[in-house]
Design an enzyme around this catalytic site. Structure first.
Site: not given
Lengths: 297, 297, 297, 297
Positions: B95, B171, B240
């Site tokens: 990711t 994603k 994040k």
């Protein structure tokens, strides 16, 4: 049981039909009486006023569009409180404010009557097919008494305690969750679309990963396909409900910044003339701000 | 096929195992080699560097924790680009940011290599049981080549087009949807709880009405039960990922006020020392602000 | 002129004193009559009720803390409407809701009386030294009549038109601007402080670059020195006023996301027990969320 | 002193002129050399590169538009670091990111050179009339050395400490305060206007009550008169600066929800094609969302 039903709108009519179908003696009232004719044909009696619908009933339901209408048929002239007998119960299924629910609890208590708040989750189709989920709260004795009726309305119910208004808190919270998910979907679709991802592809991912929940899946599809009319639930009603959440949250001293954000989105939608689109039209408002073009008219 | 696998963390290890189980010749690399021993016992070869894992492979996967690590193993010294043969393909499942995915696309193209972004939805348990959902993007010829491998990783995949970074966009959008739902749940639980509704009752309603989706149901339960440790996915990782969403959204010129709201919540959580709680600890932050007490330590 | 004055709080008392000092025949009323004694010593008459203070007056002022009190002294039993003569004027200086201002306009019109909304900008010290700024609105004939009185209250006034409630819109907007500036300052101080800049240094820059405006300078100093008690204007009053802004903005269909943000900050402050700190304590709330420690008690 | 000046844009040119006027020996560089001609006529020398402008100078200033340009002239080929002598000082007045300021501090330190960050508050007119306010930070010995130069640029300065980047933190915070005030004004004007108050009337109240600060008064006037072009400071630059604030605030772990809100407003403005309007065009964006019509083109 002898049951009254006040308010035969898109939700009220199929709910009344379910009660009739379960074998109860039904007396109905609606502002425009023509809505009640199909029920009369199936054996219901048409009342002359909310008070008349309540008179002699064990239980009277009400299902109205907003606070103003719900308050009028309950405590207004010829309202439910006037007609209902001592010990009988008013089941209020309208999506109304927490504050009004508390006032109605008091009004019925003063008159020696019971009051159960029992708002429902589900669209008119769900009411038609008895797939509603009911959230009910009120004095235990009253809730016990109306349980068989709640059972005939939907696929199940949750009892939330002795303070009727808690059911309204939960109903409003449910609508807030839907509205929030819609804002999230609106932002996610605008972001993926502007990054070059086809909306139908993102929809496929959403369905595969998240959306066993049909509620969310339906709204995701509306946004993916930019279909916001005709409204299943109008944007201005979304504004109303999120407004009620914020009002009650302020009274309870709970900051809800996401609710504030969604409220401002809906308010902007109404101010710009989109109040009659479906409340999923958040998808269009967010997309417009991202430079992806105007909402449909 | 001859397959390399770089990065044997909580996600990478079970993914590599799935590939090995599907009968591929596997060479693995991990910063601390001990993590690879179970795979070596099952026939995998241990590489001395990412370049070594890539050398001679038809396809090399990577699964790292963040941009810094992913960039290092790809284009750093002894990285994948150095070892991979012309025409072979790097499948990046980390990711990572949209911008890094674009840089990696370019780096591999310059070296005559293929690059497919293929991040996955699902926790380590889902990787173990091959229940991941993969979103893949990249040049068609490369995607076609790696499809059989993607199939052995999970229960299905969606192909999103020829620009690899689109898979990262999707994603990140998925993680944003989860974080948003969590903020919505956090506010709804704080509001209902402060209004006197038991969290387990609101949970019951949520499950009955919305939560056929197990993802949302699990997070709702964590908030209802105030269980935020041990973290399944740490709050600082939530920060994040939402940060990466906002970065990419800014580049695409898409305002995402809900993403901004959630980012500030996570940032406040980290600033106040809760970065290691689960990212569902939004529930505790919102409750604290509502005067419902402090987050657990 | 014969002038009545209802409400001798921190603002009302010095305002009444100014009118007395300008040579008008003054009749005053306050819930606890002791507050009026200094005025009686200077020649004012003490009335037995708001109606009594209004009886025979050319103009009656009112200055109350909130909607509930302002409505009670105006249209309640023994209220101003009961006592005021036909053609006489009620000047309402309270910071009240737009909706109440409209209701009071109607009530006085029905009674053949005039109604001017004339809220003021300035603290008690400014009222004492006749430095208030008045914003007035109402029927032209009524405004003309009260102008000499408004002149003796402060350093000037702005007339906003024939709809009294517009003055309330402007007063609420002014308080919203102050609250917004405070949130901005709170965030700027938290950011600079956590980055290592001394608050007194940032204060120096602020004063040099921006703050010829003493209002902003004072609040910047409060935040820089973390002095939030005693309150000049309590945080819970800030919540009240921003709440009134949002209520009126919703009626006018104006999304105000910054007002929503500030409202949620104040609501969180109240929920966490800081309602009696000064409204500049936004500085402490923002700092706490940034991990800079707890607000003072 | 021997002074270099790199970057002769709208701000740099008048600043260089002030230094020349104060009697310093000036060598200038600009990407397009024509901008420097008026200075050459007054005795300045034209350099062939930033390194050339720095060579032999006691102090070299730079004033560039953004991070990319500022980094290039400093540490790029033929940049300031290459030409500047040991012990000489680079004064960087550009509005750049905190992170870049830290990198430049390190680069100069490695080369045995001094680095002072000294961004300025004020528009080109203020630079012309020496009314800038300078915020400076850096090693004490370096700051002392350049103080006489800073004095000739404006009406005063604040020294913020030994870490150069603190001056950037403060400059960015100042721009954030202006942007926040603009959002507040934009919402207040939309609310008052839609409630029937003339913008020029609200402007009068604002000026009387708040706006001894000319910065705020000017922006209030722009919004009141809907004059957003030509831009004094473009909306896209506002986005840049608020983006830098959020970046640095994230690194410092400070949630700034108002900065996030303003950033999303600016991002929406850019996405919809208004990036070249003045940054006060928040007034138009907020008004449009309130149903008050479209921004000007």
């Amino acid at each position: 049981m002898k049951v009254g039903f006040v308010g035969l709108g898109n939700m009220g009519l199929p709910m009344a039909k379910s009660l009739l179908g379960a074998g109860h003696a039904l007396t109905v009232w609606n502002r425009s009486p023509a809505r009640g004719e199909p029920l009369v044909k199936q054996g219901a009696r048409m009342a002359a006023s909310p008070a008349d619908a309540a008179r002699g009933a064990d239980v009277v339901f009400s299902m109205l569009a907003d606070d103003v209408a719900a308050e009028a048929v309950s405590v207004g002239a010829q309202g439910i409180v006037e007609g209902l007998g001592k010990g009988a119960v008013h089941v209020s299924s309208s999506t109304i404010s927490v504050a009004l629910s508390q006032r109605l609890t008091d009004a019925h208590a003063s008159a020696g009557q019971g009051y159960v708040a029992a708002p429902v989750f589900g669209r008119p189709e769900a009411a038609e097919s008895k797939q509603l989920w009911v959230v009910a709260a009120g004095a235990q004795v009253d809730v016990e008494r109306v349980k068989p009726l709640l059972e005939s309305l939907g696929r199940g119910f949750t009892v939330l305690g002795e303070h009727a208004s808690m059911a309204n808190v939960v109903k409003l919270s449910g609508n807030f969750l839907i509205a929030s998910m819609m804002e999230a979907l609106a932002e996610a679709f605008a972001f993926t679309r502007k990054s070059g991802v086809e909306p139908r592809q993102f929809l496929e991912v959403f369905q595969s990963v998240f959306a066993s929940s049909p509620i969310f899946a339906n709204y995701a599809r509306a946004i993916a396909e930019e279909r916001y009319a005709p409204a299943g639930f109008a944007l201005r009603l979304g504004l109303k409900d999120v407004g009620l959440v914020l009002e009650a949250a302020r009274a309870a001293e709970v900051p809800m910044p996401l609710a504030s954000l969604v409220k401002d989105q809906y308010l902007g939608g109404v101010a710009q003339g989109h109040g009659d689109l479906d409340w999923s039209a958040l998808g269009a408002l967010v997309a417009e701000r991202a430079g992806l073009g105007k909402p449909p008219r």
